[in-house]
Design a protein around this motif. Structure first.
Motif, PDB file in Angstrom:
ATOM      1  N   MET A   1      -8.115   7.137  12.934  1.00 31.22           N
ATOM      2  CA  MET A   1      -8.111   6.936  11.486  1.00 31.22           C
ATOM      3  C   MET A   1      -7.047   5.900  11.111  1.00 31.22           C
ATOM      4  SD  MET A   1      -7.570   9.733   8.420  1.00 31.22           S
ATOM      5  CE  MET A   1      -5.995  10.299   9.059  1.00 31.22           C
ATOM      6  N   ASN A   2      -7.451   4.846  10.440  1.00 31.78           N
ATOM      7  CA  ASN A   2      -6.525   3.798  10.009  1.00 31.78           C
ATOM      8  C   ASN A   2      -6.015   4.093   8.599  1.00 31.78           C
ATOM      9  OD1 ASN A   2      -6.772   2.291  12.373  1.00 31.78           O
ATOM     10  ND2 ASN A   2      -8.557   1.176  11.600  1.00 31.78           N
ATOM     11  N   VAL A   3      -4.712   3.957   8.433  1.00 32.47           N
ATOM     12  CA  VAL A   3      -4.057   4.275   7.164  1.00 32.47           C
ATOM     13  C   VAL A   3      -3.491   3.011   6.541  1.00 32.47           C
ATOM     14  CG1 VAL A   3      -2.271   5.657   6.031  1.00 32.47           C
ATOM     15  CG2 VAL A   3      -3.393   6.526   8.110  1.00 32.47           C
ATOM     16  N   LEU A   4      -3.727   2.844   5.250  1.00 33.96           N
ATOM     17  CA  LEU A   4      -3.069   1.791   4.476  1.00 33.96           C
ATOM     18  C   LEU A   4      -1.945   2.449   3.684  1.00 33.96           C
ATOM     19  CD1 LEU A   4      -2.840  -1.092   3.270  1.00 33.96           C
ATOM     20  CD2 LEU A   4      -4.438  -0.340   1.481  1.00 33.96           C
ATOM     21  N   VAL A   5      -0.703   1.993   3.900  1.00 31.31           N
ATOM     22  CA  VAL A   5       0.452   2.549   3.197  1.00 31.31           C
ATOM     23  C   VAL A   5       0.916   1.561   2.136  1.00 31.31           C
ATOM     24  CG1 VAL A   5       2.789   3.452   3.402  1.00 31.31           C
ATOM     25  CG2 VAL A   5       1.163   3.777   5.276  1.00 31.31           C
ATOM     26  N   ILE A   6       1.095   2.071   0.915  1.00 34.00           N
ATOM     27  CA  ILE A   6       1.520   1.245  -0.216  1.00 34.00           C
ATOM     28  C   ILE A   6       2.846   1.782  -0.732  1.00 34.00           C
ATOM     29  CG2 ILE A   6       0.912   0.362  -2.504  1.00 34.00           C
ATOM     30  CD1 ILE A   6      -2.024   1.133  -1.814  1.00 34.00           C
ATOM     31  N   ASP A   7       3.865   0.951  -0.737  1.00 30.83           N
ATOM     32  CA  ASP A   7       5.179   1.318  -1.242  1.00 30.83           C
ATOM     33  C   ASP A   7       5.389   0.580  -2.567  1.00 30.83           C
ATOM     34  OD1 ASP A   7       7.764   2.183  -1.579  1.00 30.83           O
ATOM     35  OD2 ASP A   7       8.632   0.909  -0.024  1.00 30.83           O
ATOM     36  N   VAL A   8       5.248   1.309  -3.667  1.00 30.26           N
ATOM     37  CA  VAL A   8       5.331   0.711  -4.998  1.00 30.26           C
ATOM     38  C   VAL A   8       6.781   0.721  -5.477  1.00 30.26           C
ATOM     39  CG1 VAL A   8       4.518   0.797  -7.380  1.00 30.26           C
ATOM     40  CG2 VAL A   8       3.003   1.526  -5.514  1.00 30.26           C
ATOM     41  N   GLY A   9       7.339  -0.444  -5.730  1.00 31.60           N
ATOM     42  CA  GLY A   9       8.708  -0.540  -6.209  1.00 31.60           C
ATOM     43  C   GLY A   9       8.793  -1.240  -7.545  1.00 31.60           C
ATOM     44  N   GLY A  10       9.974  -1.231  -8.127  1.00 28.42           N
ATOM     45  CA  GLY A  10      10.165  -1.848  -9.432  1.00 28.42           C
ATOM     46  C   GLY A  10      10.156  -3.357  -9.406  1.00 28.42           C
ATOM     47  N   THR A  11      10.352  -3.957  -8.221  1.00 31.72           N
ATOM     48  CA  THR A  11      10.332  -5.415  -8.116  1.00 31.72           C
ATOM     49  C   THR A  11       9.234  -5.931  -7.199  1.00 31.72           C
ATOM     50  OG1 THR A  11      11.999  -5.321  -6.345  1.00 31.72           O
ATOM     51  CG2 THR A  11      12.794  -5.629  -8.598  1.00 31.72           C
ATOM     52  N   HIS A  12       8.828  -5.114  -6.213  1.00 26.69           N
ATOM     53  CA  HIS A  12       7.779  -5.549  -5.288  1.00 26.69           C
ATOM     54  C   HIS A  12       6.879  -4.372  -4.902  1.00 26.69           C
ATOM     55  CE1 HIS A  12      10.727  -8.822  -4.652  1.00 26.69           C
ATOM     56  NE2 HIS A  12       9.670  -9.564  -4.409  1.00 26.69           N
ATOM     57  N   VAL A  13       5.645  -4.686  -4.533  1.00 26.28           N
ATOM     58  CA  VAL A  13       4.730  -3.741  -3.912  1.00 26.28           C
ATOM     59  C   VAL A  13       4.551  -4.199  -2.468  1.00 26.28           C
ATOM     60  CG1 VAL A  13       2.390  -2.801  -3.877  1.00 26.28           C
ATOM     61  CG2 VAL A  13       3.526  -3.241  -6.065  1.00 26.28           C
ATOM     62  N   LYS A  14       4.821  -3.299  -1.517  1.00 24.18           N
ATOM     63  CA  LYS A  14       4.740  -3.641  -0.099  1.00 24.18           C
ATOM     64  C   LYS A  14       3.645  -2.816   0.548  1.00 24.18           C
ATOM     65  CE  LYS A  14       9.749  -4.195  -0.281  1.00 24.18           C
ATOM     66  NZ  LYS A  14      11.055  -3.667   0.181  1.00 24.18           N
ATOM     67  N   LEU A  16       1.312  -1.977   4.365  1.00 27.82           N
ATOM     68  CA  LEU A  16       1.161  -2.093   5.814  1.00 27.82           C
ATOM     69  C   LEU A  16       0.041  -1.158   6.234  1.00 27.82           C
ATOM     70  CD1 LEU A  16       2.423  -3.364   8.431  1.00 27.82           C
ATOM     71  CD2 LEU A  16       3.715  -1.227   8.671  1.00 27.82           C
ATOM     72  N   ALA A  17      -0.754  -1.586   7.195  1.00 30.29           N
ATOM     73  CA  ALA A  17      -1.863  -0.770   7.673  1.00 30.29           C
ATOM     74  C   ALA A  17      -1.706  -0.482   9.156  1.00 30.29           C
ATOM     75  CB  ALA A  17      -3.193  -1.482   7.420  1.00 30.29           C
ATOM     76  N   SER A  18      -2.364   0.570   9.606  1.00 24.53           N
ATOM     77  CA  SER A  18      -2.359   0.931  11.025  1.00 24.53           C
ATOM     78  C   SER A  18      -2.797  -0.269  11.862  1.00 24.53           C
ATOM     79  CB  SER A  18      -3.314   2.098  11.277  1.00 24.53           C
ATOM     80  OG  SER A  18      -2.983   3.219  10.501  1.00 24.53           O
ATOM     81  N   GLY A  19      -2.074  -0.510  12.962  1.00 22.80           N
ATOM     82  CA  GLY A  19      -2.431  -1.599  13.852  1.00 22.80           C
ATOM     83  C   GLY A  19      -1.885  -2.952  13.453  1.00 22.80           C
ATOM     84  N   GLN A  20      -1.220  -3.036  12.304  1.00 22.93           N
ATOM     85  CA  GLN A  20      -0.636  -4.296  11.841  1.00 22.93           C
ATOM     86  C   GLN A  20       0.867  -4.310  12.126  1.00 22.93           C
ATOM     87  OE1 GLN A  20      -2.638  -6.736  10.696  1.00 22.93           O
ATOM     88  NE2 GLN A  20      -4.350  -5.303  11.002  1.00 22.93           N
TER      89      GLN A  20
END
Length: 243
Positions: A1-14, A16-20
């Motif tokens: 199962m591949n996961v896309l992780v989203i880190d929402v911040g006040g200045t940037h959104v970052k 990363l996905a599995s395998g990257q």
């Protein structure tokens, strides 16, 4: 199962996905809505394959959805349906809780994120309890107003560092953790760490996002008993110090 992780911040959104190997990011800011974030992520993640999504949100979360709009972003987050927007299963957690999960080793750990605001999470024997300690009263405002980004800009680095030591000391005394982790982008500005602390890594937010989909015991408890207990103790400590 591949996961896309989203880190929402006040200045940037970052993201990363599995395998990257390399994260991608784009600017956020006080006008960004939930739908704008989703649109930006879907464009940025083009070419990546993912089955499920983890979202680290800078505010309180309940039943997998934000229950209040963040102070440092635009409107439209409260109750937003991320599953429908991404057309995939989604797990939403407080952003500090997600990074704390990726930083956790054992015992009773307090995570404090020095970023746009002050993120905070307590993990007790693997049970994750997100907290909103940054909004508690401190001096003439709140903890967040002194050790968040606004405090850094207003006070300058030297005075800001002194307040970080004071705030960390107060919270550690109230919550009695075995381990204190200082994360967030501004933690690197500290010349030295307060006693009993170790430096976190922003990459742990992605690690925590991946762990959210594993069948491990270190996940958020449906019960808020631990959170209520430590919050009550902390408020009593703050009140005592202010009187």
């Amino acid at each position: 199962m591949n996961v896309l992780v989203i880190d929402v911040g006040g200045t940037h959104v970052k993201i990363l996905a599995s395998g990257q190997n390399d994260k991608r990011e784009f600017a956020s800011g006080p006008e960004m809505t939930a739908q704008q974030m989703v649109s930006g992520v879907r464009r940025l993640a083009g070419g990546w394959s993912y089955d499920v999504v983890s979202v680290g949100y800078p505010g309180p979360v309940m039943h997998n959805r934000p229950v209040a709009d963040p102070k440092n972003l635009g409107p439209g987050w409260m109750g937003f349906d991320f599953r429908r927007a991404f057309a995939r299963p989604v797990k939403v957690a407080n952003d500090a809780a997600m990074q704390a999960l990726g930083s956790y080793e054992k015992g009773r750990m307090l995570f404090l994120g020095l970023e746009t605001g002050l993120g905070s999470t307590l993990i007790v024997d693997g049970i994750v309890e997100p907290m909103e300690l940054g909004h508690l009263p401190y001096k003439k405002a709140t903890f967040e107003d002194y050790v968040g980004e606004r405090g850094l800009e207003r006070l300058g680095k030297k005075t800001w560092r002194k307040h970080v030591f004071d705030v960390v000391g107060r919270l550690a005394a109230a919550l009695e953790p075995d381990d204190v982790v200082l994360g967030g982008g501004n933690a690197k500005i500290l010349k030295e760490l307060p006693p009993g602390c170790r430096l976190g890594d922003n990459a742990n937010a992605f690690k925590g996002g991946f762990l959210m989909w594993e069948d491990a015991p270190r996940r958020e408890s449906p019960s808020a008993r631990v959170g209520r207990a430590v919050a009550t103790k902390l408020r009593a400590t703050v009140k005592s110090k202010r009187s």
